[in-house]
Structures are given as structure tokens and as C-alpha cells.
Design a protein around this motif. Sequence first.
Motif, short mmCIF file in Angstrom:
data_model
loop_
_atom_site.label_atom_id
_atom_site.label_comp_id
_atom_site.label_asym_id
_atom_site.label_seq_id
_atom_site.Cartn_x
_atom_site.Cartn_y
_atom_site.Cartn_z
N MET A 5 0.87 -1.22 0.00
CA MET A 5 0.00 0.00 0.00
C MET A 5 0.89 1.25 0.00
SD MET A 5 -2.87 1.52 0.17
CE MET A 5 -3.42 -0.13 -0.22
N ALA B 221 -3.01 5.84 0.37
CA ALA B 221 -3.60 6.02 1.69
C ALA B 221 -4.13 7.44 1.85
CB ALA B 221 -2.55 5.73 2.76
N THR C 17 -10.95 -0.80 -1.25
CA THR C 17 -9.63 -0.33 -0.84
C THR C 17 -9.76 0.86 0.11
OG1 THR C 17 -8.89 -0.90 -3.06
CG2 THR C 17 -7.40 0.41 -1.71
N VAL D 33 -8.36 1.04 3.94
CA VAL D 33 -7.39 2.03 4.41
C VAL D 33 -7.95 2.77 5.62
CG1 VAL D 33 -6.24 4.20 3.85
CG2 VAL D 33 -6.32 2.36 2.17
#
Lengths: 318, 318
Positions: free
Chosen positions: A1, A6, A20, A24
Motif C-alpha cells: 500500500m 492512503a 480499498t 485504508v
Amino acid sequence: MSISTASKALNNTGRMGDETRERVKRAAADIGFRPNALAKGLLSNRTFTIGLLTNDTYGRFTLPVMAGITEALVDHGVSVFLCTIEDDPALGKVHVDAMLDKHVDGIIASGKRIDRRLPVDLSNLPVPVIYAFTEGAPGSVTFCADDYQGAALAAEWLQGLGRRRIAHVTGPESFVSVRERAKAYRDLAGDGLPVMYGTWSEAWGHDAVAQLWSVTGAKPDAIFCGNDQIARAVVDALRERGVRVPEDVSVVGFDNWEIVAAQTRPPLTTVDMNLKALGREAGLTVLALAEGRSVEPGIRTLPCELIVRQSCGGSPGR
Amino acid sequence: MSISTASKALNNTGRMGDETRERVKRAAADIGFRPNALAKGLLSNRTFTIGLLTNDTYGRFTLPVMAGITEALVDHGVSVFLCTIEDDPALGKVHVDAMLDKHVDGIIASGKRIDRRLPVDLSNLPVPVIYAFTEGAPGSVTFCADDYQGAALAAEWLQGLGRRRIAHVTGPESFVSVRERAKAYRDLAGDGLPVMYGTWSEAWGHDAVAQLWSVTGAKPDAIFCGNDQIARAVVDALRERGVRVPEDVSVVGFDNWEIVAAQTRPPLTTVDMNLKALGREAGLTVLALAEGRSVEPGIRTLPCELIVRQSCGGSPGR
DNA sequence: TCAACTAGAGAAAAGCTTTTCTCAAAAATT
DNA sequence: AATTTTTGAGAAAAGCTTTTCTCTAGTTGA
């Protein structure tokens, strides 16, 4: 990642799978991640920080203003540096420099009277400056209470209660506020009685009553005082003379300084300058300027409000 | 000229020719260069910023503490976020989070009484926390005034003036401060007179005098009051009864709240808790912790001081 | 005259985010 | 089946300082 992914996930920017993004966010919450405001500020030139500069050591006026500022800005994530400078230009400069180093988004200057400048030069600063309850520089945005309207409120209230011989015991004539209030008093209720200028002390309130009651002839049936401390002393002095408040004489104060107004016997009917609202406006305005929105310069006058307690008779509805 | 060379020149680090260093400094001064505290903070993990958290809306206790903190820290370039939370845990959390986001170097918690916690959890924060004039968490550093010693000061002063029948009119027994002061009073001057607990209001001061003077027999020749507001009312009530202060009865207050103590007639002799000094200590301590120095945990008690005015007779030298 | 140092200055990384750009893979179209 | 489009994710730069490392040029000693 990756870090950038992020960042985008947390800020709901960029494009990515919902799954996703959620993952996160969950992970961030799990480890208690907090973005570093310093890094953010470095990038965005916004620190969500403002400075409040004042020479009002006791906080009599500044604390309510500050409460308003904070109330308005805390939702926007803004924190406030409070810097009290005691009429000391050097100290003022130190504090202003410290605020500039820390890249405050703006500065609000405040004080204890509206016709004095803080002892520090706030022109040509790289951040917006606005003034609240202190004299502003030309071309700046300044907020202050409407002394004339506030005094008119008091005078009208007394007249509405049937009072006709209203005296005005107030502070030093050198104060703009004093002159404004006296003007309203004269325009509305000054039927022959001269304005009595003095100091902002209880001693002066006692003195003034002594003077008023030492002359022969009709006595006042109401006294409009320049602040609550004077009003308190006036009430005390009247009681000591056997004059009943509010039956014989109505008394109105100015400031609504709870600590004085509520402890007086009877509690004071008084004019509130709405300093908290003033602070709110000032806060929102400095924020607007910080965000680049343009704001019309000039002096904004906010209305006062009459707080009815028991020193006049009458009731909130009249 | 490279950026790194400039940095070294301005910070007097690295090695370079004196001439170069001077030239850089002059240039920096010319263009009014100010290093960005955000960038600095990002690197050094020091923001030269602390937060002062309080639930004392009126600032009665917090403002002097704040003045002390600022006085101690302004030389170190530290600015103070003032956050007033009205016993509202949610608001408290918002403010603490805002401070943490901004990476304050430390937090000082303050309040309006020493036996209550702020409504917010300050344990396990990533920054040092110290407590001043509010109850601290176990194992923390807490500063407070020495109520026992302060009350003893008052009692001894009255005795030194020859007073023997000293009454103690104070606030609610639920306050630790009240109990401490009462203990000192009883240990030193409580010869038979019961402590009179009440509220922190002027009304209670009046009441208490009425009670004391309603019984037959010897009257007190001195009254030690739990705060200045009570003392003020006591003085007023005595005057209204024709009892002379200080000739017949000496009165001592507690707090040295200028606004009350100095306006009372006669002005109050009263105990000052040295809150400014307390703030200074708190500020220096939080700074020490921020710099990684270790500080012994525990409760630090600072001595009070007697401010002699005219409500007792006697003079500063006795 | 050459080797070994030293002084002075610059390059690069770190500190933490956000934003813009690039790129690979998957999906959709022809 | 081949090509275009879309989608998702990572790389890199920017924001400003400080610090550590590297490098060049000049100085000193042999």
C-alpha cells in the motif's frame, strides 16, 4: 500500500475501489493515525491557528470575545493563541513575531476600550488582521458594540417605566464610549440634568449619589450608570440613604458583568454589549479573510441588548 | 549561495568564513527572512506551542495562571493555545484533539477548584501533561496553592493584631480548599467558634453577619472569610450595622481578587494564592518535560502570601 | 614538487502530507 | 482478437529547514 493511495483514501480524493478505501480507513482508525497538521500546513499555507492579541489583563472584555471566537472557530478546527500584552510595545512585538513565525492564519486585535490602539504595529503583516473592541487601523475591519444604541435602550426602558428625571453617572469623558452613551442619554432623556462624568470606580458611584442628593429640590427617579461597578455603588449608596431601589429610583448599569451585576442587591438591570457575538463575527471574518474571501473594510457596529433584572422594576416583557 | 550554507550561517553552525556568515546574516535581515516554524517543527518535533485547558469560564483563576505561564515561556518562544471547555467532555475532546494534531509540546490543565478533574481524559497522551490548580491524574505533576498555609497566615495576622474571637465564614464544605483552610483556622484560632460553611456568594456573607450578630453575648472581633466576595459582603454588612471595620472588627479575605478586594471599603487585607507564580512553575515544568528532562511526579504546593490593605488595621510591616 | 590535510561550500536526505503524473492491468469496444 | 478506454494504484515533487555527507580547492609539510 503506497502512501499516496492512503492519503487519497482518507481524504476521499483520487479514484480507487470502495473496498480499498474502506480498508485504508479502517487501518488508519485501528492504529489511531492522525495527519500531522504541521506537514499539512507547510503544504497548504493554512495552519488553522489564529492569534488573539489583547491588552486587557483582567479579561473583562477579552474573555467573552475569546469565547465567541473559539465557539465560532472550533468547528473549523481552528485553535487560538491568546497573547496578553500589557501596553508594552516590546512585548507586543515579541508575541506578534512568535505568531508570524508560527504562521497563524490571522490575527484578531482586542482591548479594553474602543478608542485606543494596541501598542504594536499590525499594518503590513503577511496575514489578515481584524479588530474587535479596540481601535482599528484605517481601512481595516473593526467590530465594536453600538454604545449609542445600547444607551438608548437603557433610556427608553427607564422612560417606558414612567421615569422622567433620569440622571446619568458615567466614566471619564475622554472615552468615546462615554461620549456616545451620554449623547444617546441627552437625545432621549437628558431633560435638564447634566451628565456626571467621573471614573470607573465604585467610589465615584457613591460620590455621585452624594452629590445628587445634597442639592435641594426634586431628586432623580432613575439613574443610568456608565458601567456596572458604578451602578453597583449607586445602588449601595441609595440603600444606605434609605432610598429604595427600584421602588423610589430605578438604576440601569452597563456591561452586564455577571460578577457585579448579579451580586448587587437588587441584581442590576444592565446593557449587555454582546461581546460573545462580537467575537463570533470577528472569528468568522478573520477566517473568511484567511480563506481568501474578500471582506468589505469598515467599522461594523453590533447592537447591544438590555438584560432585565430587578434594579428598575419592570419585567422582561416590560 | 546554497540553502544549506545559509542555514548554517544563520544558526551559527557548520564551518565557514566569518565574512560569508556575516554576509548571509545581513542579506537575511535585509529581506526580512523568518524561518518557517512549521518546517522546523516537522524536523525537530518541537513546535514551541503548548495548550492550556481550563473549565474556568470567567478566568478568575485561569487568567493569572495563564499570565504566569506566558511570562515564563515567552522568552523561550513558546506560544499558548487557550482552550476553555465548559465542563463539556465532547468539547474537551475536540480541543485536545486539535492540540494534538498541531503537535503542542505539552498541555497544562487548569480549572477553578483543586479537587475536581477536567471532564476529559488526559492520560496516555503523546505529549507531557501537567496540572495547575485542578486535580491531577495519579503519578502526574500537579501544582496548587497551600490552602492550609494561606489560612494560617491570615489567622496569625489577626492574632498578631490582638484579635482573639475570630470567626471563619467560608464556602461549601465540599471543597477541599474550604476544609484545608478551616483546619488551619481551627488549629490556630478556632477558640470555640464553629466554622460557618455557606456558598461563595455575597448573600452568604450578609447572612453570616446577621447570624453572628443575632446571638447575644460577645461578638467576634475578627472575621476570616473564605473568599473575597464573602469578605466584601461581610464588610458591607458590618458597616450597615454600624460596626466599624477595622476598628471594631478586622476582616481578612482570600484570593486577592483585585476587582473585589480593592473596591471594598475599606480595601481588603486578603490572602493571595500567587497563581501567577504557580503558572510560571507550571510553564517551566511542562517545558522541561517537553525537552526530555525528567521531572519528579507529585503534588507541588506553593506558598500563599498575605496582602495587607486596610480591612484589618495594621500595616504591611505589622 | 608531490602528498596529505583542512577549510569552505554545496548536494542530498529527512520530516509528513497532498497533488499531479505516470503506468500497468483490466474492461470495453470494434 | 486487437485496440482503445477506463480503472486503480504507485512514483515523484513540492512545501521549508536542518543535518550529515561529499567534494573541490587551497594550504601545509615533507
